[in-house]
Design a protein around this motif. Structure first.
Motif, PDB file in Angstrom:
ATOM      1  N   GLY A 113       0.798  -1.142  -0.025  1.00  0.00           N
ATOM      2  CA  GLY A 113       0.030  -0.002  -0.076  1.00  0.00           C
ATOM      3  C   GLY A 113       0.791   1.203   0.096  1.00  0.00           C
ATOM      4  O   GLY A 113       1.879   1.551   0.647  1.00  0.00           O
ATOM      5  N   ARG A 146      -6.224  -6.652   1.991  1.00  0.00           N
ATOM      6  CA  ARG A 146      -5.346  -5.639   2.468  1.00  0.00           C
ATOM      7  C   ARG A 146      -4.052  -6.076   2.055  1.00  0.00           C
ATOM      8  O   ARG A 146      -3.430  -6.994   2.103  1.00  0.00           O
ATOM      9  CB  ARG A 146      -5.499  -5.269   3.997  1.00  0.00           C
ATOM     10  CG  ARG A 146      -4.889  -6.482   5.020  1.00  0.00           C
ATOM     11  CD  ARG A 146      -5.136  -6.184   6.502  1.00  0.00           C
ATOM     12  NE  ARG A 146      -4.412  -7.277   7.058  1.00  0.00           N
ATOM     13  CZ  ARG A 146      -5.078  -7.799   8.041  1.00  0.00           C
ATOM     14  NH1 ARG A 146      -6.119  -7.876   8.124  1.00  0.00           N
ATOM     15  NH2 ARG A 146      -4.458  -8.655   8.620  1.00  0.00           N
ATOM     16  N   LEU A 174      -6.943   1.555   3.273  1.00  0.00           N
ATOM     17  CA  LEU A 174      -6.246   0.247   2.880  1.00  0.00           C
ATOM     18  C   LEU A 174      -6.223  -0.743   3.699  1.00  0.00           C
ATOM     19  O   LEU A 174      -5.998  -2.048   3.160  1.00  0.00           O
ATOM     20  CB  LEU A 174      -4.839   0.763   2.990  1.00  0.00           C
ATOM     21  CG  LEU A 174      -4.314   2.011   1.547  1.00  0.00           C
ATOM     22  CD1 LEU A 174      -2.776   2.373   1.977  1.00  0.00           C
ATOM     23  CD2 LEU A 174      -4.649   1.529   0.234  1.00  0.00           C
TER      24      LEU A 174
END
Length: 364
Positions: free
Chosen positions: A183, A251, A245
């Motif tokens: 992320g 995730r 996120l």
């Protein structure tokens, strides 16, 4: 009503010329120590505190102040640890020159535009919004300027850090730990959300360079970056972006964060959601501000030398002011300071618990 005390009043008391009294305040090296002490003692006895600063500035053609222009609210200058360290280094570098600091914002506030109206001899533009009227007025005033955390231009000195190189090192670190679903937690107040498709459109020099540095490494490695951008720069905005996120079934296993402050928000969200760091999630920040070593787990981050940046910026501005005063010319210098990856406890191999032997910290 008592008569106004002037330089001539003191001159008459001591029995010297008015210029000699003026030199006692502005050019002490022109007088003997004993004579200057006599003049200052007489001034104190008569209640005279010194020449009027406004009149002295007018006579010298200088304000004795330099501006530091920020993008957002001036509160940022007192609450962000990177900004306060940067300002402290500037103040320390300027101390021998006698120049004072004036803090300004480039945010537009109706008819009030301090960058247009405040007297100053030059200005540092620190991560500023180029669309603001304040920046436009500074250029139109033809003041000596230095860019900091801005896109360099040919004719204006600049001081930047190697944001892109530091971001590459952070992304490479996570890839070496086996992470592929990563992320990207950005910071900003405006701009598109589709940053991965057009990273060059990210607003702000540091934001753009850090994003490009991450993608330099993640793309060739076949990693799957997922971006989120907070709306603003505060802790709550950072938490909001991190939750986008992390509160999802797919995730990422690691986060690359624009700053340590953003990473701190991500650590808080991970704790709220019961996600172990670094066992289930690795988090990497940027800046190595004092917060990074104090949080738990201690934050893996990219270090920039804030003090060196502040000193370099102040030195560049005083040199630019001196060139403007004397009419000298010189090529604009563009300083690029190095960055360094600092590995601490918030990053670990994908799908595993912490591996202490792979860490180092400031305390080791």
């Amino acid at each position: 009503m008592a008569a106004r005390v002037t330089l001539q009043t003191i001159a008459d008391r001591v029995g010297v010329s008015r210029m000699t009294v003026s030199n006692a305040f502005s050019k002490p090296d022109q007088l003997s120590a004993a004579l200057r002490e006599r003049i200052l003692a007489a001034a104190q006895e008569l209640g005279y505190v010194g020449p009027d600063p406004a009149a002295r500035a007018l006579a010298k053609g200088t304000s004795g102040a330099v501006g530091v222009v920020f993008t957002h609210s001036l509160r940022f200058a007192f609450t962000d640890l990177v900004a306060t360290g940067f300002l402290g280094a500037i103040a320390e570098e300027l101390a021998p020159t006698g120049l004072s600091l004036t803090l300004l914002t480039s945010a537009d506030e109706g008819d009030i535009v301090p960058a247009r109206d405040v007297a100053m001899d030059g200005a540092l533009l620190y991560s500023c919004d180029w669309t603001s009227r304040a920046v436009d007025f500074l250029h139109r005033r033809r003041l000596p300027l230095v860019y900091v955390d801005q896109n360099p231009v040919d004719d204006i000195p600049s001081v930047n850090i190697d944001d892109r190189g530091g971001a590459r090192a952070a992304a490479r670190h996570l890839l070496e730990l086996g992470h592929r679903r990563i992320g990207l937690l950005m910071s900003g107040t405006h701009g598109p959300y589709g940053l991965l498709d057009a990273p060059e459109t990210s607003d702000g020099h540091a934001s753009r360079q850090r994003l490009l540095g991450w993608l330099d490494e993640l793309g060739p490695a076949g990693a799957e970056p997922i971006s989120a951008r907070q709306d603003g720069t505060g802790l709550e905005q950072a938490r909001w972006g991190a939750r986008l996120l992390l509160d999802r079934p797919d995730r990422p296993t690691a986060l690359l964060c624009f700053s340590d402050a953003v990473a701190y928000g991500a650590l808080q969200v991970a704790a709220d959601l019961g996600i172990d760091v670094p066992g289930e999630l690795s988090v990497v920040g940027f800046d190595d501000n004092p917060l990074a070593a104090q949080v738990r787990p201690a934050l893996t981050t990219v270090r920039q030398d804030i003090v060196a940046k502040g000193r370099a910026a102040a030195a560049a501005l005083t040199a630019a002011i001196e060139r403007a005063r004397t009419g000298a010319t010189a090529p604009a210098e563009h300083v690029l300071l190095p960055t360094e990856l600092v590995i601490r406890d918030s990053s670990g191999p994908v799908g595993r618990g912490p591996v202490i032997s792979a860490r180092h910290s400031d305390e080791d």
